[in-house]
Design a protein around this motif. Structure first.
Motif, PDB file in Angstrom:
ATOM      1  N   ILE A 148      40.280  42.653  43.224  1.00 34.60           N
ATOM      2  CA  ILE A 148      39.652  42.001  41.970  1.00 34.60           C
ATOM      3  C   ILE A 148      38.292  40.908  42.860  1.00 34.60           C
ATOM      4  CG2 ILE A 148      39.335  39.891  40.654  1.00 34.60           C
ATOM      5  CD1 ILE A 148      42.425  40.860  39.774  1.00 34.60           C
ATOM      6  N   TYR A 149      39.092  41.135  43.862  1.00 31.51           N
ATOM      7  CA  TYR A 149      37.367  39.958  44.721  1.00 31.51           C
ATOM      8  C   TYR A 149      36.341  41.014  45.198  1.00 31.51           C
ATOM      9  CZ  TYR A 149      35.466  37.564  48.427  1.00 31.51           C
ATOM     10  OH  TYR A 149      34.312  37.247  49.369  1.00 31.51           O
ATOM     11  N   SER A 150      37.380  42.344  45.328  1.00 28.28           N
ATOM     12  CA  SER A 150      35.858  43.703  45.960  1.00 28.28           C
ATOM     13  C   SER A 150      35.049  44.486  44.523  1.00 28.28           C
ATOM     14  CB  SER A 150      36.396  44.259  46.650  1.00 28.28           C
ATOM     15  OG  SER A 150      36.980  45.232  45.986  1.00 28.28           O
ATOM     16  N   GLY A 151      35.407  44.315  43.517  1.00 31.23           N
ATOM     17  CA  GLY A 151      35.197  44.554  42.094  1.00 31.23           C
ATOM     18  C   GLY A 151      35.403  45.878  41.753  1.00 31.23           C
ATOM     19  N   ARG A 176      29.793  38.842  37.874  1.00 34.61           N
ATOM     20  CA  ARG A 176      30.799  38.356  37.735  1.00 34.61           C
ATOM     21  C   ARG A 176      31.953  38.255  38.715  1.00 34.61           C
ATOM     22  NH1 ARG A 176      31.514  37.865  31.620  1.00 34.61           N
ATOM     23  NH2 ARG A 176      29.831  36.646  30.911  1.00 34.61           N
ATOM     24  N   VAL A 177      32.010  39.210  40.039  1.00 33.39           N
ATOM     25  CA  VAL A 177      32.444  40.156  40.758  1.00 33.39           C
ATOM     26  C   VAL A 177      32.807  38.511  42.181  1.00 33.39           C
ATOM     27  CG1 VAL A 177      32.302  41.656  43.060  1.00 33.39           C
ATOM     28  CG2 VAL A 177      31.572  42.374  40.592  1.00 33.39           C
ATOM     29  N   PRO A 178      33.652  38.719  42.663  1.00 31.53           N
ATOM     30  CA  PRO A 178      33.935  37.015  43.216  1.00 31.53           C
ATOM     31  C   PRO A 178      33.121  37.345  45.005  1.00 31.53           C
ATOM     32  CG  PRO A 178      36.319  38.074  42.330  1.00 31.53           C
ATOM     33  CD  PRO A 178      34.617  38.698  41.800  1.00 31.53           C
ATOM     34  N   LYS A 179      33.091  38.977  45.479  1.00 29.42           N
ATOM     35  CA  LYS A 179      32.411  39.207  46.709  1.00 29.42           C
ATOM     36  C   LYS A 179      31.064  39.016  46.581  1.00 29.42           C
ATOM     37  CE  LYS A 179      31.951  43.239  47.548  1.00 29.42           C
ATOM     38  NZ  LYS A 179      31.868  44.910  47.895  1.00 29.42           N
ATOM     39  N   TYR A 180      30.300  39.554  45.118  1.00 34.89           N
ATOM     40  CA  TYR A 180      29.099  38.824  44.930  1.00 34.89           C
ATOM     41  C   TYR A 180      28.909  37.300  44.795  1.00 34.89           C
ATOM     42  CZ  TYR A 180      28.607  43.819  45.200  1.00 34.89           C
ATOM     43  OH  TYR A 180      29.074  45.483  45.421  1.00 34.89           O
ATOM     44  N   GLY A 181      29.852  36.904  44.188  1.00 31.15           N
ATOM     45  CA  GLY A 181      29.593  35.876  43.928  1.00 31.15           C
ATOM     46  C   GLY A 181      29.346  34.978  45.128  1.00 31.15           C
ATOM     47  N   ALA A 210      39.828  30.791  45.474  1.00 35.32           N
ATOM     48  CA  ALA A 210      38.692  32.072  45.157  1.00 35.32           C
ATOM     49  C   ALA A 210      38.331  32.741  44.202  1.00 35.32           C
ATOM     50  CB  ALA A 210      37.750  32.274  47.036  1.00 35.32           C
ATOM     51  N   THR A 211      38.964  33.822  44.557  1.00 29.57           N
ATOM     52  CA  THR A 211      38.256  35.335  43.446  1.00 29.57           C
ATOM     53  C   THR A 211      39.221  34.799  42.071  1.00 29.57           C
ATOM     54  OG1 THR A 211      39.629  36.292  45.434  1.00 29.57           O
ATOM     55  CG2 THR A 211      40.198  37.264  43.359  1.00 29.57           C
ATOM     56  N   VAL A 212      40.665  33.964  41.622  1.00 28.01           N
ATOM     57  CA  VAL A 212      40.964  33.550  39.977  1.00 28.01           C
ATOM     58  C   VAL A 212      39.142  32.433  39.990  1.00 28.01           C
ATOM     59  CG1 VAL A 212      42.112  32.468  38.663  1.00 28.01           C
ATOM     60  CG2 VAL A 212      43.464  34.034  40.733  1.00 28.01           C
ATOM     61  N   GLU A 213      38.674  31.955  40.710  1.00 31.38           N
ATOM     62  CA  GLU A 213      37.400  31.289  40.277  1.00 31.38           C
ATOM     63  C   GLU A 213      36.107  31.848  40.008  1.00 31.38           C
ATOM     64  OE1 GLU A 213      36.788  27.671  43.409  1.00 31.38           O
ATOM     65  OE2 GLU A 213      38.470  26.493  42.096  1.00 31.38           O
ATOM     66  N   GLY A 214      36.436  33.000  40.772  1.00 23.82           N
ATOM     67  CA  GLY A 214      35.217  34.019  41.097  1.00 23.82           C
ATOM     68  C   GLY A 214      34.833  34.942  39.746  1.00 23.82           C
ATOM     69  N   VAL A 215      36.430  35.064  38.664  1.00 24.53           N
ATOM     70  CA  VAL A 215      36.624  35.616  37.446  1.00 24.53           C
ATOM     71  C   VAL A 215      36.359  35.166  36.421  1.00 24.53           C
ATOM     72  CG1 VAL A 215      37.758  37.697  36.563  1.00 24.53           C
ATOM     73  CG2 VAL A 215      38.109  37.291  38.649  1.00 24.53           C
ATOM     74  N   GLN A 216      34.581  34.378  36.760  1.00 20.72           N
ATOM     75  CA  GLN A 216      34.406  33.726  35.237  1.00 20.72           C
ATOM     76  C   GLN A 216      34.047  34.212  33.981  1.00 20.72           C
ATOM     77  OE1 GLN A 216      34.352  31.186  35.645  1.00 20.72           O
ATOM     78  NE2 GLN A 216      35.188  30.437  38.314  1.00 20.72           N
ATOM     79  N   ALA A 217      34.716  33.704  32.702  1.00 16.64           N
ATOM     80  CA  ALA A 217      34.579  34.403  31.643  1.00 16.64           C
ATOM     81  C   ALA A 217      33.443  34.057  30.507  1.00 16.64           C
ATOM     82  CB  ALA A 217      35.516  34.557  30.371  1.00 16.64           C
ATOM     83  N   ASP A 218      32.502  32.700  31.145  1.00 16.51           N
ATOM     84  CA  ASP A 218      31.867  31.815  30.640  1.00 16.51           C
ATOM     85  C   ASP A 218      29.770  32.715  30.936  1.00 16.51           C
ATOM     86  OD1 ASP A 218      30.399  29.303  30.200  1.00 16.51           O
ATOM     87  OD2 ASP A 218      31.624  28.961  29.861  1.00 16.51           O
ATOM     88  N   ALA A 219      29.254  32.487  30.255  1.00 17.21           N
ATOM     89  CA  ALA A 219      28.364  33.730  30.122  1.00 17.21           C
ATOM     90  C   ALA A 219      26.806  32.701  31.134  1.00 17.21           C
ATOM     91  CB  ALA A 219      27.503  33.607  28.907  1.00 17.21           C
TER      92      ALA A 219
END
Length: 729
Positions: free
Chosen positions: A184-187, A226-231, A465-474
């Motif tokens: 998930i973190y790496s996309g 929305r990928v946590p690594k790029y985020g 940090a990974t769970v926070e990075g996967v955001q559904a909000d636009a």
């Protein structure tokens, strides 16, 4: 079609996930765990082999047969229940904590049953489940009556979010969970969640769980933001811009008017506050505050709000003192911004984690100390009889607490000629010797505890940090300060336009405001990421250049340390080629020559010999075989354990060989008879040396002693009956 595409086709559909019953699992797990654990057990005791096979394994097999994707989530929900019970019922806190630990172990073991299908494993951990899914209607109505009619009973969470909220660090640190978190973190794994508490929801095109493939994805894919690594990289750059504008704002401050840098900082500060508020609303305050750096970000948001309010008030009324106070308050934010940026890259380092725990313990200890010494503060203020102000006494005590002991003796008599020196001496002794020593010990134990569980703590923070990075909000697809523009345009539009129009407008604004970022991400993933053409070709070219260098240059230590040794490449090449095992090594290799440790006949042997009934295994005393040339004889003189005891599976009867010969023989059927006779003689010689006669003598002696003791007890009983008349009644 490759394996990843096939796995994507096997992904659970949203309609299938919506029909999964969740509620029936929760009371069933609660009942089984409550009836299983009735004593306080530690993690090691629950993971012991006997407890595992007798208690945990039956429960795991019972619920694994259901093949319910929500079973891991249900285990963590029950864990949250028992953790709450441990706080409410202190008498049984140990038992409740043991049950909560058992729930975590069950979640880990049940999760491994889904590991064979990676897409299904991701669905188990990332799907947001409603705890009342599959519940009867009367249960739903009863829950609503307990919580209130206005309560949201459809508040869904994923298994990862439940693991974070219940502090299930071992579950998160397990290899199966970390595999999903890393993807998930790496996309590599792409999925979308339905926003429930979002500031700006865009649910027009919900995406199922898929494996990301650059060949099928568009070049400018706005979902990659929305990928946590790029985020994380973009968050660092945004924070750096905020810090730069912060410094320029304070360097060019003007109490009479707004400067250009102050305006820019206010825009970035408002965008930062909106981003943090959206993050806290997306996953809830518990998940948000679990990351210690979010607490620092919230503190800076509070400082910025105080600065803006006081600054606007000062400019409105022409109060220069209020404007100066606003800048002073803003300057205090540097204590948060500078270390926040410095520790951004190493936020999950062991030193930073230890520092975080030490700060928490220090604040707790200082609060307790302040409460304890508040009585002394009131006593000194009463004894001073108005000569000392309360603030002055408090400041004096703070100086003494942090080491300025001279003031305690110099100012002692100013409070009272008798009690003043006594009280100040006691306070100096307590603060500088006893309490500081206790504080140092607490902090040292905290660091040692963090170091012992450094891996779990690091992986726990990484999961947050990974769970926070996967955001559904636009809004998370926009970089500050463009999130302010998107909120100002899309939020009012969401009230009047259709979901399709809102989605099209949202995608257009994202690609317009983030075009350079999407271009960089697209080029990197297609040409420079691991496994892509340019990177692999450059590695091959570098390897060819290195191989063409003279041997003297290759063996230079510094050059070898920079480039790397070629010995690992040699080892990898050896294992990459296909060669038959043991070719030319053993001329007459036979599997029976090698001792085996097996309890039953292997499945392959049963399948290769149909019609043969499997017999139970036996423990056989394997005789020494005839040594070959150059081979050391396995025979040893018998000294307590001279016979080689091996456990082997029973052989299938073949031919007219005697049962005794088949029992001891490890040679083929055409072996010489003389060798078999010789082995039997050697085995009999070894058996003669066993201390059988001594064992018989000891057993006979024990029987005689038992008979004498019984005779003595019988005699004593008869004597008591003849002397005590009460026994005859």
């Amino acid at each position: 079609m490759d394996h990843e595409e096939q796995a994507s086709l096997l992904a659970p559909t949203p309609s299938l996930l919506a029909t999964v019953p969740v509620f029936p699992l929760i009371p069933a797990l609660k009942h089984d765990i409550r009836n299983t654990i009735d004593s306080a057990l530690s993690w090691d005791q629950l993971c012991a082999s006997d407890v595992n096979f007798s208690i945990i394994r039956p429960i795991v097999l019972k619920y694994a047969k259901l093949k319910n994707l929500a079973i891991v989530y249900a285990c963590l929900v029950v864990r949250a229940y028992f953790l709450q019970e441990s706080e409410d019922d202190l008498a049984y806190a140990g038992v409740m904590l043991s049950r909560a630990t058992l729930c975590e172990i069950l979640a880990m073991k049940l999760l491994s049953h889904f590991a064979s299908n990676h897409i299904e494993l991701v669905a188990v951990l990332t799907t947001t489940w409603s705890p009342l899914a599959g519940a009867p209607q009367e249960v739903v109505q009863e829950v609503k009556s307990v919580l209130g009619n206005n309560a949201n009973v459809n508040d869904a969470q994923s298994a990862l979010e439940m693991a974070i909220s219940t502090q299930a660090k071992r579950f998160i640190a397990s290899p199966v969970s970390q595999k999903v978190i890393n993807d998930i973190y790496s996309g590599r794994v792409v999925f979308s969640t339905a926003p429930v508490r979002s500031m700006l929801a865009d649910n027009y095109k919900p995406r199922g769980i898929t494996i990301y493939n650059t060949r099928d994805a568009p070049f400018l894919d706005h979902y990659r933001l929305r990928v946590p690594k790029y985020g994380a990289i973009l968050e660092f750059l945004n924070f750096a811009c905020l810090l730069i504008t912060f410094v320029l704002c304070l360097a060019n401050k003007d109490v009479e008017k707004f400067t250009i840098w102050e305006t820019i900082f206010c825009i970035f500060g408002a965008a930062f506050i909106l981003e943090e508020y959206t993050a806290s609303a997306e996953h809830g305050w518990i998940i948000y505050i679990a990351n210690i750096w979010n607490a620092f970000d919230t503190s800076f948001c509070f400082i910025s709000l105080c600065y803006i309010v006081i600054r606007v008030k000062g400019l409105s009324y022409g109060d220069h003192d209020a404007s100066a106070l606003a800048f002073d308050i803003l300057a205090c934010g540097a204590c948060i911004l500078f270390p926040r940026l410095a520790f951004f890259a190493v936020s999950n380092n062991v030193v930073v984690l230890s520092l975080r725990a030490m700060i928490i313990e220090f604040l707790f200890f200082m609060t307790i100390a302040a409460i304890c010494f508040s009585g002394l503060l009131f006593t000194l203020w009463t004894l001073s009889k108005g000569t000392w102000a309360l603030q002055s006494i408090a400041w004096l005590m703070v100086q003494i607490w942090f080491g300025n002991t001279y003031l305690s003796f110099a100012q002692a008599k100013s409070f009272h000629p008798v009690f003043g020196p006594i009280l100040m001496t006691c306070f100096a002794a307590l603060s500088n010797t006893l309490l500081l020593t206790i504080l140092i010990s607490i902090l040292s134990n905290t660091v040692a505890r963090i170091d012992a569980n450094a891996t779990q703590e690091h992986l726990f923070q990484f999961a947050i940090a990974t769970v926070e990075g996967v955001q559904a909000d636009a809004l998370f697809s926009y970089q500050p300060p463009f999130n302010l523009l998107a909120f100002a345009i899309l939020k009012p539009a969401s009230w009047v336009v259709s979901p399709r129009t809102l989605h099209s407008l949202n995608v257009f604004l994202i690609k317009l405001t983030s075009f350079p970022i999407l271009l960089v991400i697209g080029c990197y993933e297609r040409y420079f990421a691991a496994g892509q053409i340019i990177r692999e070709s450059s590695k091959d070219a570098a390897q060819t250049l290195f191989n063409s260098l003279p041997r003297g240059i290759k063996n230079i230590p510094i050059f070898e340390a920079l480039v790397g040794s070629t010995s690992n490449n040699l080892y990898d090449a050896i294992f990459d080629i296909d060669t038959p095992a043991g070719v030319g090594l053993f001329e007459d290799s036979d599997d029976d020559d090698v001792p085996h440790l097996r309890s039953v006949a292997s499945r392959e042997s049963l399948n290769s010999t149909p019609g043969v009934r499997r017999r139970p295994s036996r423990v056989s005393l394997a005789p020494p075989r005839s040594p070959r040339r150059g081979e050391r004889s396995p025979l040893r003189p018998f000294s307590g354990a001279g016979i080689d005891v091996t456990v082997s599976s029973a052989e299938v009867s073949s031919g007219g060989r005697s049962p005794l010969a088949r029992f001891f023989s490890t040679e083929p059927s055409h072996a010489p008879v003389e060798a078999s006779v010789q082995r039997m003689e050697m085995m009999l010689d070894s058996l003669r040396e066993l201390p059988v006669h001594r064992l018989k003598d000891e057993m006979r002696e024990l029987q005689e002693r038992q008979a004498r003791i019984e005779q003595l007890l019988l005699t004593l009983t008869r004597g008591l009956r003849s002397t005590d008349p009460s026994l005859h009644k």
